[in-house]
Motif scaffolding. Structure first.
Motif, PDB file in Angstrom:
ATOM      1  N   THR A 401      17.538   6.460  -6.000  1.00 30.24           N
ATOM      2  CA  THR A 401      17.353   7.856  -6.397  1.00 30.24           C
ATOM      3  C   THR A 401      16.162   8.473  -5.669  1.00 30.24           C
ATOM      4  OG1 THR A 401      18.301   7.448  -8.580  1.00 30.24           O
ATOM      5  CG2 THR A 401      16.916   9.409  -8.334  1.00 30.24           C
ATOM      6  N   CYS A 402      15.048   7.740  -5.649  1.00 33.36           N
ATOM      7  CA  CYS A 402      13.840   8.250  -4.984  1.00 33.36           C
ATOM      8  C   CYS A 402      13.802   7.706  -3.562  1.00 33.36           C
ATOM      9  CB  CYS A 402      12.592   7.842  -5.761  1.00 33.36           C
ATOM     10  SG  CYS A 402      11.073   8.638  -5.188  1.00 33.36           S
ATOM     11  N   ALA A 403      14.576   8.343  -2.680  1.00 37.51           N
ATOM     12  CA  ALA A 403      14.742   7.818  -1.321  1.00 37.51           C
ATOM     13  C   ALA A 403      14.529   8.894  -0.258  1.00 37.51           C
ATOM     14  CB  ALA A 403      16.132   7.195  -1.173  1.00 37.51           C
ATOM     15  N   ASP A 404      13.712   9.901  -0.579  1.00 30.76           N
ATOM     16  CA  ASP A 404      13.417  10.926   0.420  1.00 30.76           C
ATOM     17  C   ASP A 404      11.967  11.360   0.282  1.00 30.76           C
ATOM     18  OD1 ASP A 404      13.221  13.322  -1.448  1.00 30.76           O
ATOM     19  OD2 ASP A 404      15.285  12.688  -1.835  1.00 30.76           O
ATOM     20  N   GLU A 405      11.465  12.016   1.298  1.00 31.53           N
ATOM     21  CA  GLU A 405      10.046  12.368   1.334  1.00 31.53           C
ATOM     22  C   GLU A 405       9.653  13.321   0.219  1.00 31.53           C
ATOM     23  OE1 GLU A 405       8.153  13.349   4.959  1.00 31.53           O
ATOM     24  OE2 GLU A 405       9.321  11.933   6.150  1.00 31.53           O
ATOM     25  N   HIS A 433      18.326   0.631  10.974  1.00 35.47           N
ATOM     26  CA  HIS A 433      16.955   0.758  10.481  1.00 35.47           C
ATOM     27  C   HIS A 433      16.444   2.194  10.475  1.00 35.47           C
ATOM     28  CE1 HIS A 433      15.522   0.979  14.703  1.00 35.47           C
ATOM     29  NE2 HIS A 433      16.359  -0.013  14.940  1.00 35.47           N
ATOM     30  N   GLY A 434      17.370   3.155  10.515  1.00 40.97           N
ATOM     31  CA  GLY A 434      16.944   4.559  10.489  1.00 40.97           C
ATOM     32  C   GLY A 434      16.198   4.926   9.224  1.00 40.97           C
ATOM     33  N   PHE A 435      16.670   4.420   8.073  1.00 32.88           N
ATOM     34  CA  PHE A 435      16.015   4.768   6.816  1.00 32.88           C
ATOM     35  C   PHE A 435      14.647   4.107   6.697  1.00 32.88           C
ATOM     36  CE2 PHE A 435      14.995   3.641   2.416  1.00 32.88           C
ATOM     37  CZ  PHE A 435      14.839   4.918   1.890  1.00 32.88           C
ATOM     38  N   ILE A 436      14.559   2.811   6.987  1.00 29.70           N
ATOM     39  CA  ILE A 436      13.249   2.171   6.821  1.00 29.70           C
ATOM     40  C   ILE A 436      12.245   2.695   7.845  1.00 29.70           C
ATOM     41  CG2 ILE A 436      14.226   0.091   5.791  1.00 29.70           C
ATOM     42  CD1 ILE A 436      13.386  -1.348   8.460  1.00 29.70           C
ATOM     43  N   ASP A 437      12.727   3.186   8.994  1.00 30.49           N
ATOM     44  CA  ASP A 437      11.806   3.806   9.948  1.00 30.49           C
ATOM     45  C   ASP A 437      11.107   4.996   9.294  1.00 30.49           C
ATOM     46  OD1 ASP A 437      12.554   1.986  11.858  1.00 30.49           O
ATOM     47  OD2 ASP A 437      13.861   3.353  12.965  1.00 30.49           O
ATOM     48  N   GLN A 438      11.864   5.792   8.538  1.00 36.06           N
ATOM     49  CA  GLN A 438      11.270   6.942   7.838  1.00 36.06           C
ATOM     50  C   GLN A 438      10.293   6.477   6.759  1.00 36.06           C
ATOM     51  OE1 GLN A 438      14.362   9.548   6.320  1.00 36.06           O
ATOM     52  NE2 GLN A 438      15.666   9.140   8.092  1.00 36.06           N
ATOM     53  N   ALA A 439      10.708   5.465   6.015  1.00 32.40           N
ATOM     54  CA  ALA A 439       9.849   4.979   4.934  1.00 32.40           C
ATOM     55  C   ALA A 439       8.556   4.390   5.489  1.00 32.40           C
ATOM     56  CB  ALA A 439      10.595   3.945   4.101  1.00 32.40           C
ATOM     57  N   MET A 440       8.673   3.588   6.543  1.00 33.43           N
ATOM     58  CA  MET A 440       7.475   2.971   7.116  1.00 33.43           C
ATOM     59  C   MET A 440       6.520   4.028   7.648  1.00 33.43           C
ATOM     60  SD  MET A 440       8.789  -0.585   8.912  1.00 33.43           S
ATOM     61  CE  MET A 440       9.991   0.182  10.013  1.00 33.43           C
ATOM     62  N   LYS A 441       7.046   5.078   8.262  1.00 28.64           N
ATOM     63  CA  LYS A 441       6.166   6.132   8.769  1.00 28.64           C
ATOM     64  C   LYS A 441       5.416   6.801   7.624  1.00 28.64           C
ATOM     65  CE  LYS A 441       5.909  10.305  11.605  1.00 28.64           C
ATOM     66  NZ  LYS A 441       4.937  10.930  10.691  1.00 28.64           N
ATOM     67  N   TRP A 442       6.117   7.083   6.519  1.00 25.26           N
ATOM     68  CA  TRP A 442       5.449   7.720   5.377  1.00 25.26           C
ATOM     69  C   TRP A 442       4.334   6.827   4.861  1.00 25.26           C
ATOM     70  CZ3 TRP A 442       4.257   7.332   0.216  1.00 25.26           C
ATOM     71  CH2 TRP A 442       3.993   8.521  -0.477  1.00 25.26           C
ATOM     72  N   PHE A 443       4.599   5.535   4.774  1.00 24.70           N
ATOM     73  CA  PHE A 443       3.581   4.595   4.294  1.00 24.70           C
ATOM     74  C   PHE A 443       2.466   4.413   5.324  1.00 24.70           C
ATOM     75  CE2 PHE A 443       5.999   4.036   0.664  1.00 24.70           C
ATOM     76  CZ  PHE A 443       5.470   3.075  -0.175  1.00 24.70           C
ATOM     77  N   ASP A 444       2.803   4.346   6.589  1.00 25.64           N
ATOM     78  CA  ASP A 444       1.778   4.216   7.640  1.00 25.64           C
ATOM     79  C   ASP A 444       0.817   5.394   7.610  1.00 25.64           C
ATOM     80  OD1 ASP A 444       2.862   1.841   8.600  1.00 25.64           O
ATOM     81  OD2 ASP A 444       4.016   2.816  10.186  1.00 25.64           O
ATOM     82  N   ASP A 445       1.362   6.592   7.451  1.00 28.58           N
ATOM     83  CA  ASP A 445       0.519   7.791   7.465  1.00 28.58           C
ATOM     84  C   ASP A 445      -0.515   7.781   6.346  1.00 28.58           C
ATOM     85  OD1 ASP A 445       1.937   8.703   9.632  1.00 28.58           O
ATOM     86  OD2 ASP A 445       3.167  10.140   8.506  1.00 28.58           O
ATOM     87  N   ARG A 446      -0.252   6.987   5.309  1.00 32.00           N
ATOM     88  CA  ARG A 446      -1.153   6.934   4.149  1.00 32.00           C
ATOM     89  C   ARG A 446      -1.850   5.579   4.011  1.00 32.00           C
ATOM     90  NH1 ARG A 446       2.844  10.166   4.013  1.00 32.00           N
ATOM     91  NH2 ARG A 446       2.724  12.198   2.970  1.00 32.00           N
TER      92      ARG A 446
END
Length: 490
Positions: A401-405, A433-446
């Motif tokens: 459910t919680c899978a977007d920025e 790995h398109g989805f985890i690429d987005q997730a990793m970037k969000w986590f990397d930025d923080r």
């Protein structure tokens, strides 16, 4: 994460293998076998408590039920137990058989375990009676803890400092790595302890991806050595295998995270993974009958090595059983009788208390509700930790459910602003790995932490599998995580 379908083998009958228990021969002065014999052992001991075990052998006619009685000699107080109905009146402790282990043939044995408090001395009982008949006894010496020096292997001791994880020198650290699944399901299915090799070469392959963390899912019935588990894969054998894997992970400078994945308790409600009372699938919440004992034992095993991180429970989902979100979060923290769940629940506060009651100060992770995908009220219901060393855990897959920025910004960012946040599982079921690429970037930025699911050679179309071989050959999905870790840490 739920696993690819597997057949669950029939439960294995037989004696229980207790934590750290070692068989001690019992011999009478005359050489004749006593009517019964009892082996009493202290399997672990800490400042104000200890874990003990009794192994009962019946040398007379078969019985359909049994009751063992003995007296504590040093003021000890029973707090909980398993594989028997335990009680204490004054100094007298009684362990009565359960419905599943009451039958005891001539020459047969059964084991049960308990946790008790002590002060001053932990004197061992001197006499035991089985169904009123005196038994000969053997007593094992109490174990002497062997402290581990984290500096020996280069693995950092991590602690929560504000909203960051820091090492002993105060430098900020991130947990970046993989999950190594298998320890949660192989033993209960009677197929071994781990899925695939866990030798040094296979662990080195993880390190070669530039991972610095390995999360190790566990099964509470296997760790505690309950009677439904093949003794070859239970109790001391299981614990020693976990300790060996932890040591190998640390030998390559990586942080081991030990995590409780599958637990006891019958749940057949909404989103039930199985109808089995035993620990053969993910349950909505931990159980009070065994989980506090599990965490007390795990904490005692690793409390002298603070490089080991404790992840309390894989993916709570009381929200699928209860009628309101408030009820779900109250169940998550406080446990007890939760709406829609038929067994007594151990809440996150119970589990924190079990760990800290041993004197362990290791870093603790606590995942939220909705399979750890919802942290919206984590800060409101966070358990109290006297050691101040608690972080939030979160899981995300492309189908959650919680899978977007937008959701991450509204529900994760406020948590990450106050406490360390670890994505204990990230993955997708697309073999890409398109989805985890987005997730990793969000986590990397923080500056946050994340671990990929999973370092196992399953078909990635049936579950997110990072590798096609234990030499580290990645799937298309795994290539995304491997290349990203190498870019970060290469």
């Amino acid at each position: 994460m739920r696993h690819p379908p597997r057949s669950v083998l029939a439960a294995v009958a037989g004696a229980v293998a207790l934590v750290g228990s070692v068989t001690v021969p019992v011999v009478t002065a005359s050489g004749a076998a006593p009517a019964c014999s009892v082996e009493y052992s202290v399997t672990s001991q800490w400042g104000s408590g200890f874990q003990g075990a009794v192994k009962i052998t019946n040398n007379t006619a078969a019985v359909s039920s049994w009751s063992l009685a003995f007296d504590f000699a040093g003021g000890q107080k029973l707090t909980q137990g398993w594989n028997a109905t335990w009680s204490q009146s004054g100094t007298t402790v009684t362990a009565a058989s359960e419905s599943y282990n009451g039958s005891l043939a001539t020459g047969a044995s059964v084991s049960a375990g308990f946790i008790a408090s002590w002060s001053g001395s932990n004197a061992v009982p001197t006499s035991f009676k089985l169904n009123g008949t005196s038994c000969n006894t053997a007593v094992e010496p109490s174990p002497t803890p062997e402290p581990t020096d984290p500096a020996e292997d280069g693995t950092p001791v991590l602690r929560a400092s504000g909203n960051k994880l820091v090492d002993a020198g105060g430098a900020t650290r991130r947990l970046l790595g993989v999950n190594r699944s298998g320890g949660e399901f192989m033993c209960v299915q009677g197929r071994g302890i781990f899925d695939g090799p866990v030798d040094d070469a296979s662990v080195k392959a993880i390190a070669d991806w530039k991972a610095n963390t390995v999360r190790i899912p566990l099964n509470e019935e296997c760790w505690l050595g309950l009677s439904t588990i093949d003794p070859a894969y239970a109790g001391a054998n299981y614990i020693n295998a976990v300790k060996d894997l932890v040591a190998k992970v640390k030998a390559h400078g990586m942080t081991p995270v030990v995590e409780l994945h599958w637990t006891y308790g019958q749940y057949t409600g909404n989103s039930a993974g199985c109808s089995d009372v035993h620990a053969s699938c993910q349950k909505p919440m931990p159980d009070m009958q065994y989980t506090p004992s599990f965490w007390a034992s795990v904490a005692n095993t690793f409390k002298n090595d603070r490089t080991v991180v404790f992840d309390l429970f894989n993916e709570p989902y009381p929200d699928r059983a209860t009628s309101t979100t408030t009820q779900a979060w109250q169940c998550w923290r406080d446990g007890g009788s939760c709406p829609g769940i038929g067994y007594e629940v151990a809440g996150m506060q119970d589990l924190v208390d079990s760990v800290r009651g041993t004197g362990a100060t290791n870093l603790i992770l606590a995942g939220g509700i909705a399979y750890s995908n919802d942290l919206s009220q984590w800060l409101t219901y966070r358990p109290a930790d006297p050691a101040g060393n608690l972080a939030a855990a979160w899981h995300v897959y492309n189908f959650n459910t919680c899978a977007d920025e937008s959701c991450w910004n509204s529900t994760l960012a406020p948590v990450a602003a106050q406490v360390p946040l670890v994505a204990g599982e990230i993955g997708e079921n697309t073999c890409a790995h398109g989805f985890i690429d987005q997730a990793m970037k969000w986590f990397d930025d923080r500056g946050l932490s994340y671990l990929g699911w999973t370092w196992n050679t399953w078909d990635c179309s049936s579950g997110p599998s990072l590798i096609s071989s234990y030499d580290g050959t990645p799937t298309a999905f795994g290539t995304g995580l491997r290349d990203h870790l190498r870019a970060l840490n290469g």
